[in-house]
Design a protein around this motif. Structure first.
Motif, mmCIF file in Angstrom:
data_model
loop_
_atom_site.group_PDB
_atom_site.id
_atom_site.type_symbol
_atom_site.label_atom_id
_atom_site.label_comp_id
_atom_site.label_asym_id
_atom_site.label_seq_id
_atom_site.Cartn_x
_atom_site.Cartn_y
_atom_site.Cartn_z
ATOM 1 N N ARG A 150 -46.298 8.457 -26.629
ATOM 2 C CA ARG A 150 -45.141 8.440 -26.065
ATOM 3 C C ARG A 150 -45.513 8.377 -24.371
ATOM 4 N NH1 ARG A 150 -42.870 12.351 -29.633
ATOM 5 N NH2 ARG A 150 -43.351 13.559 -27.966
ATOM 6 N N HIS A 151 -45.787 8.630 -23.437
ATOM 7 C CA HIS A 151 -46.170 8.906 -22.347
ATOM 8 C C HIS A 151 -46.754 7.517 -21.827
ATOM 9 C CE1 HIS A 151 -47.303 10.723 -18.438
ATOM 10 N NE2 HIS A 151 -48.772 9.960 -18.388
ATOM 11 N N SER A 199 -55.501 8.044 -31.074
ATOM 12 C CA SER A 199 -54.185 8.018 -31.167
ATOM 13 C C SER A 199 -53.595 9.731 -30.538
ATOM 14 C CB SER A 199 -53.197 8.714 -32.575
ATOM 15 O OG SER A 199 -53.778 7.607 -33.284
ATOM 16 N N THR A 200 -55.332 10.084 -29.841
ATOM 17 C CA THR A 200 -55.478 10.921 -28.859
ATOM 18 C C THR A 200 -56.388 10.786 -27.513
ATOM 19 O OG1 THR A 200 -57.594 11.549 -29.713
ATOM 20 C CG2 THR A 200 -55.545 12.577 -31.207
ATOM 21 N N LYS A 201 -56.377 11.350 -26.618
ATOM 22 C CA LYS A 201 -56.531 11.133 -25.669
ATOM 23 C C LYS A 201 -58.071 11.228 -25.676
ATOM 24 C CE LYS A 201 -53.449 14.248 -22.588
ATOM 25 N NZ LYS A 201 -53.476 15.123 -21.833
ATOM 26 N N ASP A 229 -51.346 12.474 -31.253
ATOM 27 C CA ASP A 229 -51.578 13.077 -30.241
ATOM 28 C C ASP A 229 -49.766 11.886 -29.721
ATOM 29 O OD1 ASP A 229 -50.040 14.535 -28.211
ATOM 30 O OD2 ASP A 229 -51.924 14.968 -27.265
ATOM 31 N N ALA A 230 -49.632 12.611 -30.625
ATOM 32 C CA ALA A 230 -47.346 11.893 -30.389
ATOM 33 C C ALA A 230 -46.793 11.756 -29.252
ATOM 34 C CB ALA A 230 -46.222 12.385 -31.354
ATOM 35 N N GLY A 231 -47.197 13.056 -28.669
ATOM 36 C CA GLY A 231 -46.831 13.158 -26.414
ATOM 37 C C GLY A 231 -47.989 12.329 -25.902
ATOM 38 N N HIS A 232 -48.606 12.721 -26.369
ATOM 39 C CA HIS A 232 -49.769 11.474 -24.980
ATOM 40 C C HIS A 232 -49.127 9.902 -25.712
ATOM 41 C CE1 HIS A 232 -53.752 9.338 -24.078
ATOM 42 N NE2 HIS A 232 -53.361 9.406 -25.703
ATOM 43 N N ARG A 259 -43.866 4.855 -22.849
ATOM 44 C CA ARG A 259 -43.032 4.878 -21.191
ATOM 45 C C ARG A 259 -43.722 4.158 -20.094
ATOM 46 N NH1 ARG A 259 -41.773 10.377 -23.367
ATOM 47 N NH2 ARG A 259 -43.552 11.209 -22.227
#
Length: 197
Positions: free
Chosen positions: A25-26, A98-100, A20-23, A29
């Motif tokens: 990145r979050h 790599s995922t929640k 989960d690339a968005g996860h 950040r």
């Protein structure tokens, strides 16, 4: 996704995707949110899985090692990370790195770690590490896989069975997390933790 994968029951992570690339990145950040206390908190995030396993079996052991290069490994004697046949002669592992973790990540305060901060899952360790190597030993096979900033950069690489089971997470914390500091590791009644420096 194969028909077999569609029937896999989601418990801690969604088997439908491996990254989960968005996860990730979050997480990257917001290191102050997801690693309060720095490396000590990341170690506790890994130990929390070993503690769950120990509670389910009545006992367990983990070894936290600080390596000369500044990396940290956490090894336990549990059953290892769930890995399932994909129906095509290969294997799929639960995408823990790599995922929640669906139980905790979006629910801060559902479970607290011994440092007084919320548990979010091992993906915060992967996302905030320059590299991480996940080594897994189960009765149905053993393998290792490398990640960089939470993204797998190798396939599952089989390794020789040694008669044991368990998981080792070896990671190099990113500079944004700060220097290696060890946590108080006495927060779990069923898990005995040894620290090697």
């Amino acid at each position: 996704m194969t028909d077999g994968e569609a029937r896999w029951r989601t418990t801690t992570h969604d088997w439908a995707g491996s990254v989960d690339a968005g996860h990730l990145r979050h997480i990257r950040r917001n290191p102050e949110e997801f690693a309060p206390g720095g490396v000590a908190h990341l170690i506790l995030e890994v130990l929390a899985y070993a503690a769950e396993e120990a509670e389910s079996t009545g006992r367990g052991k983990a070894v936290v090692t600080v390596h000369p290069d500044g990396s940290v490994s956490v090894a336990d004697d549990g059953r290892g990370t769930d890995t399932r046949a994909d129906g095509h002669g290969g294997f799929v592992k639960k995408p823990v790195m790599s995922t929640k973790d669906l139980r905790f990540f979006d629910f801060p305060g559902k479970q607290w770690l011994p440092d007084g901060h919320p548990r979010r899952g091992v993906s915060v360790v992967a996302g905030l590490s320059d590299w991480l190597v996940h080594t897994n030993r189960r009765h149905n096979g053993s393998w290792t896989q490398r990640y960089e900033r939470g993204v797998p950069v190798t396939a599952l690489t089989p390794i020789a069975d040694d008669g044991t089971t368990g998981t080792m997470v070896h990671f190099s914390p990113g500079a944004e997390v700060g220097p290696v500091r060890l946590p108080d590791v006495d927060g779990w009644p069923y898990l005995r933790v040894e620290v090697v420096r």
